[in-house]
Design an enzyme around this catalytic site. Structure first.
Site, mmCIF file in Angstrom:
data_model
loop_
_atom_site.group_PDB
_atom_site.id
_atom_site.type_symbol
_atom_site.label_atom_id
_atom_site.label_comp_id
_atom_site.label_asym_id
_atom_site.label_seq_id
_atom_site.Cartn_x
_atom_site.Cartn_y
_atom_site.Cartn_z
ATOM 1 N N GLU A 38 0.847 -1.197 0.000
ATOM 2 C CA GLU A 38 0.000 0.000 0.000
ATOM 3 C C GLU A 38 0.880 1.244 0.000
ATOM 4 O O GLU A 38 1.861 1.333 0.728
ATOM 5 C CB GLU A 38 -0.896 -0.002 1.247
ATOM 6 C CG GLU A 38 -1.791 1.212 1.371
ATOM 7 C CD GLU A 38 -2.591 1.223 2.658
ATOM 8 O OE1 GLU A 38 -3.660 1.866 2.681
ATOM 9 O OE2 GLU A 38 -2.156 0.588 3.646
ATOM 10 N N LYS A 103 -9.555 2.627 -2.588
ATOM 11 C CA LYS A 103 -9.801 2.026 -1.272
ATOM 12 C C LYS A 103 -11.155 2.462 -0.718
ATOM 13 O O LYS A 103 -11.451 3.659 -0.608
ATOM 14 C CB LYS A 103 -8.677 2.439 -0.314
ATOM 15 C CG LYS A 103 -8.729 1.793 1.068
ATOM 16 C CD LYS A 103 -7.521 2.253 1.883
ATOM 17 C CE LYS A 103 -7.491 1.641 3.275
ATOM 18 N NZ LYS A 103 -6.324 2.139 4.056
ATOM 19 N N CYS A 137 -5.552 -2.910 2.569
ATOM 20 C CA CYS A 137 -5.322 -2.804 4.012
ATOM 21 C C CYS A 137 -6.590 -2.919 4.865
ATOM 22 O O CYS A 137 -7.083 -4.007 5.125
ATOM 23 C CB CYS A 137 -4.569 -1.506 4.307
ATOM 24 S SG CYS A 137 -3.667 -1.515 5.884
#
Length: 250
Positions: A38, A103, A137
């Site tokens: 990430e 995300k 994540c």
């Protein structure tokens, strides 16, 4: 399909050095898909105005590497588009075709939701016969979002997940593989970031039964994914057929 990831000690806010380090790590590596952590170009940084790509610098690097290695490249970077910032996960194929996923679940504990804009789409990429779900994540903590509707075979998670919570990272990766009858490849960074958070080596690739098939050497982690083995496992354990019927609304 062989996936290779770098357990990268990301240099804080230094895009040029991170690009150079990635090239050096992968100079002798061969794989079908290379995975980067990430925000691989900057570290997980909330100073978006300082670090965000405005001219697709990280994407251009991935395109260059994909062409050079004749392989797909995947990782996330901070991006500015139309005055908004996104934690954007790119998937670049060897021929230059690009898919991206913004995300969805922003890490409010660090204030990410106050800086970056959440994505609104669930993204699945097809590559070498595999259907691949892209995740970043904190998405890992929300199993409904990654629920397998028999529409993917692999989940890729890229992360900056600190050592103090790494037990949750490892347990949840395995859980996502088992509950979704899927391969799960989770790549975390290592080292210490600009906020003095420590990251330990904790990258894994899990089979649908929860077993770890990753091979590690130095900063490199690799795994060989076999579609036939996965489909045979699913045919025998048809757990996905018993799932509840519901839809996610954004």
């Amino acid at each position: 399909m062989k996936i290779t990831g770098i357990n990268l000690d990301i240099v804080w806010k230094d895009r040029t050095q991170n690009f150079l380090n990635i090239e050096n790590y992968l100079a002798q590596e061969k794989a079908d898909l290379f995975l980067l952590p990430e925000m691989f170009s900057t570290g997980f940084c909330m100073d978006a105005s300082d670090v965000a790509d405005r001219n697709e610098e990280s994407l251009e690097f991935l395109k260059k590497m994909a062409k050079q290695k004749n392989a797909a490249f995947c990782g996330s970077a901070p991006v500015e588009k139309n005055g908004k910032y996104y934690n954007r996960m790119y998937f670049v194929k060897p021929d230059g075709e690009v898919a991206f996923y913004d995300k969805r679940h922003l890490f409010s504990f660090s204030g990410e939701n106050n800086v970056y804009t959440a994505g609104k789409e669930r993204v699945i990429v097809e590559y070498l016969g595999f259907r691949i779900l892209l995740q970043v994540c904190y998405d890992l903590r929300f199993p409904v979002f990654s629920r397998n509707n028999d529409d993917y075979d692999v989940i890729l998670y890229v992360a900056n997940w600190p050592e103090k919570r790494v037990g949750a990272w490892e347990h949840l990766l395995k859980a996502r593989a088992i509950e979704n009858l899927s391969f799960v490849f989770g790549l975390n960074r290592i080292g210490t970031d600009g906020n003095n958070l420590l990251y330990k080596e904790s990258s894994h690739c899990f089979l649908a039964d929860g077993s770890d098939i990753s091979q590690k050497e130095g900063n490199i982690i690799s795994a060989e994914l076999n579609r036939i083995d996965l489909f045979n496992f699913r045919d025998y354990f048809q757990f996905l057929n018993d799932k509840d019927d519901f839809k996610i609304q954004f």
